[in-house]
Design a protein around this motif. Sequence first.
Motif, PDB file in Angstrom:
ATOM      1  N   GLY A 251     -54.759 -71.621  41.834  1.00 45.59           N
ATOM      2  CA  GLY A 251     -53.710 -72.489  41.340  1.00 45.59           C
ATOM      3  C   GLY A 251     -52.823 -71.825  40.313  1.00 45.59           C
ATOM      4  N   LEU A 252     -53.285 -70.705  39.721  1.00 47.16           N
ATOM      5  CA  LEU A 252     -52.517 -70.011  38.702  1.00 47.16           C
ATOM      6  C   LEU A 252     -51.875 -68.751  39.227  1.00 47.16           C
ATOM      7  N   SER A 253     -52.283 -68.285  40.394  1.00 47.52           N
ATOM      8  CA  SER A 253     -51.826 -67.012  40.920  1.00 47.52           C
ATOM      9  C   SER A 253     -51.204 -67.182  42.288  1.00 47.52           C
ATOM     10  N   PRO A 254     -50.134 -66.449  42.572  1.00 42.88           N
ATOM     11  CA  PRO A 254     -49.530 -66.514  43.893  1.00 42.88           C
ATOM     12  C   PRO A 254     -50.360 -65.778  44.924  1.00 42.88           C
ATOM     13  N   THR A 255     -50.148 -66.079  46.180  1.00 41.76           N
ATOM     14  CA  THR A 255     -50.837 -65.419  47.283  1.00 41.76           C
ATOM     15  C   THR A 255     -49.914 -64.380  47.881  1.00 41.76           C
ATOM     16  N   VAL A 256     -50.246 -63.121  47.716  1.00 42.45           N
ATOM     17  CA  VAL A 256     -49.422 -62.027  48.197  1.00 42.45           C
ATOM     18  C   VAL A 256     -50.259 -61.157  49.114  1.00 42.45           C
ATOM     19  N   GLN A 257     -49.715 -60.841  50.280  1.00 36.54           N
ATOM     20  CA  GLN A 257     -50.488 -60.084  51.252  1.00 36.54           C
ATOM     21  C   GLN A 257     -50.714 -58.641  50.812  1.00 36.54           C
ATOM     22  N   ASP A 258     -49.668 -57.992  50.307  1.00 34.74           N
ATOM     23  CA  ASP A 258     -49.783 -56.573  49.985  1.00 34.74           C
ATOM     24  C   ASP A 258     -48.877 -56.220  48.815  1.00 34.74           C
ATOM     25  N   PRO A 259     -49.266 -56.526  47.612  1.00 32.82           N
ATOM     26  CA  PRO A 259     -48.435 -56.187  46.464  1.00 32.82           C
ATOM     27  C   PRO A 259     -48.247 -54.689  46.348  1.00 32.82           C
ATOM     28  N   ALA A 260     -47.035 -54.279  46.058  1.00 36.61           N
ATOM     29  CA  ALA A 260     -46.708 -52.850  46.045  1.00 36.61           C
ATOM     30  C   ALA A 260     -46.992 -52.270  44.671  1.00 36.61           C
ATOM     31  N   PHE A 261     -48.214 -51.832  44.455  1.00 35.26           N
ATOM     32  CA  PHE A 261     -48.584 -51.199  43.196  1.00 35.26           C
ATOM     33  C   PHE A 261     -48.884 -49.725  43.468  1.00 35.26           C
ATOM     34  N   GLN A 262     -48.547 -48.908  42.510  1.00 39.10           N
ATOM     35  CA  GLN A 262     -48.931 -47.513  42.603  1.00 39.10           C
ATOM     36  C   GLN A 262     -50.200 -47.293  41.792  1.00 39.10           C
ATOM     37  N   LYS A 263     -50.799 -46.143  41.961  1.00 45.55           N
ATOM     38  CA  LYS A 263     -52.047 -45.868  41.266  1.00 45.55           C
ATOM     39  C   LYS A 263     -51.828 -45.891  39.761  1.00 45.55           C
ATOM     40  N   SER A 264     -52.783 -46.480  39.070  1.00 41.79           N
ATOM     41  CA  SER A 264     -52.652 -46.619  37.620  1.00 41.79           C
ATOM     42  C   SER A 264     -52.803 -45.268  36.936  1.00 41.79           C
ATOM     43  N   SER A 265     -52.275 -45.197  35.748  1.00 41.18           N
ATOM     44  CA  SER A 265     -52.324 -43.961  34.986  1.00 41.18           C
ATOM     45  C   SER A 265     -52.493 -44.299  33.522  1.00 41.18           C
ATOM     46  N   HIS A 266     -53.308 -43.520  32.832  1.00 42.62           N
ATOM     47  CA  HIS A 266     -53.522 -43.721  31.405  1.00 42.62           C
ATOM     48  C   HIS A 266     -52.550 -42.883  30.588  1.00 42.62           C
ATOM     49  N   SER A 267     -51.582 -42.220  31.241  1.00 39.36           N
ATOM     50  CA  SER A 267     -50.670 -41.338  30.539  1.00 39.36           C
ATOM     51  C   SER A 267     -49.717 -42.137  29.667  1.00 39.36           C
ATOM     52  N   VAL A 268     -49.542 -41.657  28.442  1.00 36.64           N
ATOM     53  CA  VAL A 268     -48.608 -42.300  27.518  1.00 36.64           C
ATOM     54  C   VAL A 268     -47.169 -42.130  27.992  1.00 36.64           C
ATOM     55  N   LYS A 269     -46.933 -41.169  28.877  1.00 39.69           N
ATOM     56  CA  LYS A 269     -45.579 -40.938  29.378  1.00 39.69           C
ATOM     57  C   LYS A 269     -45.028 -42.155  30.113  1.00 39.69           C
ATOM     58  N   LYS A 270     -45.921 -42.980  30.629  1.00 38.17           N
ATOM     59  CA  LYS A 270     -45.455 -44.174  31.328  1.00 38.17           C
ATOM     60  C   LYS A 270     -44.796 -45.173  30.391  1.00 38.17           C
ATOM     61  N   LEU A 271     -44.984 -44.987  29.091  1.00 33.05           N
ATOM     62  CA  LEU A 271     -44.380 -45.900  28.121  1.00 33.05           C
ATOM     63  C   LEU A 271     -43.005 -45.443  27.660  1.00 33.05           C
ATOM     64  N   VAL A 272     -42.572 -44.251  28.081  1.00 33.92           N
ATOM     65  CA  VAL A 272     -41.288 -43.736  27.593  1.00 33.92           C
ATOM     66  C   VAL A 272     -40.137 -44.596  28.089  1.00 33.92           C
ATOM     67  N   LYS A 273     -40.070 -44.827  29.392  1.00 36.77           N
ATOM     68  CA  LYS A 273     -38.988 -45.645  29.943  1.00 36.77           C
ATOM     69  C   LYS A 273     -39.027 -47.074  29.416  1.00 36.77           C
ATOM     70  N   PRO A 274     -40.209 -47.743  29.388  1.00 35.22           N
ATOM     71  CA  PRO A 274     -40.233 -49.081  28.794  1.00 35.22           C
ATOM     72  C   PRO A 274     -39.804 -49.110  27.334  1.00 35.22           C
ATOM     73  N   LEU A 275     -40.153 -48.064  26.565  1.00 34.91           N
ATOM     74  CA  LEU A 275     -39.754 -48.029  25.156  1.00 34.91           C
ATOM     75  C   LEU A 275     -38.246 -47.911  25.025  1.00 34.91           C
ATOM     76  N   ILE A 276     -37.647 -47.024  25.824  1.00 35.05           N
ATOM     77  CA  ILE A 276     -36.187 -46.876  25.788  1.00 35.05           C
ATOM     78  C   ILE A 276     -35.509 -48.174  26.215  1.00 35.05           C
ATOM     79  N   PHE A 277     -36.058 -48.818  27.234  1.00 35.41           N
ATOM     80  CA  PHE A 277     -35.487 -50.079  27.701  1.00 35.41           C
ATOM     81  C   PHE A 277     -35.621 -51.156  26.624  1.00 35.41           C
TER      82      PHE A 277
END
Length: 355
Positions: free
Chosen positions: A59-85
């Motif tokens: 009831g709280l979550s949508p039903t999605v057949q194949d959400p397009a996620f990429q492999k997770s990463s613990h790299s801090v570099k992934k925060l550079v673009k969000p920080l600039i944004f």
Amino acid sequence: MAWSCCAPVRQELWGCRSRARRFTLYPYTQQRNGFRRQAQKSDPHNSNVEAGTKPQKSGLSPTVQDPAFQKSSHSVKKLVKPLIFTVGFSGCAFGSAAIWQYEHLKARVQNYFEDARADWMDRIRPQKRLKFRKQVKLWWDSLSRGQRAVSGIIAANVLVFCLWRIPSLHRIMITYFTSNPASHALCSPMLLSTFSHFSFLHMAANMYVLWSFSTSIVSLLGREQFMALYFSAGVVSTFASYACKIATGRFGPSLGASGAIMTVLAAVCTKIPEAKLAIIFLPMFTFTAGNALKAIIALDSAGLLLGWKFFDHAAHLGGALFGMWYVTYGNNLIWNNREPVVKAWHTMRTWARKK
């Protein structure tokens, strides 16, 4: 739990929820450190049949057949673009709000006599308005400035909630209207997810809090500054969620307006800490806004440390800390120094008119 409170400055804060909710959609998390579905054994006799099981329903979550996620990463570099944004978007939000306030004040001065003349003509002209339109106008005029300001935000949340009801849009909605540092889209969901609710109760609770605090926050900051703060708070709280997920490895898409609403709640409670709050169903028990804010922060801190997964506690804390910082220091550092932006806009506007 809900709160009903009244500030000593005669501003009523009715029915404020004790905790704004920002849900984390863990049904989509198939692995702890990855978001692709677990590979299933293929049938050699039926290789064209799509592998997979019936998606989970919530009831709280949508039903999605194949959400397009990429492999997770613990790299801090992934925060550079969000920080600039985050920095860029917040700067644009407050700059646009300063220009909006300038244009609004200029228009009010220019139209003062025209409005007075129009009111005089309306008195001597026969009234031909429809009864329904007249009732709507009377209702709109009865709202406070804060309630008018948040009406558009509430309407946007309702629209996005309706889009979740269209099955063909689920893949787009999960990509762009849920925030997740492991997703292909990083920046635009930081804003769009703050208008996104899949559960009606989730949306109703958040909008109830926003409506309850709207009068006080707009009275404190003004309409333009409030809008800039709200949009920036949504992005800042999502960035806090990103940072926490990358640091802890507890990935999962999140959605909801509670990060931005926690900023509003924290700003009001910090500015008016002596305001008396009460649980709406238990009005005999009262407590101050300052103590309520401390309790909320303590609860979210415990949830973050203990790894509770139902709420995005990092987004809550990020929004609350941003609200406390802004009314204490940010207002003087950002809004009170908007004069160069307004002067630059006035110069550009004058130059464009001469040409």
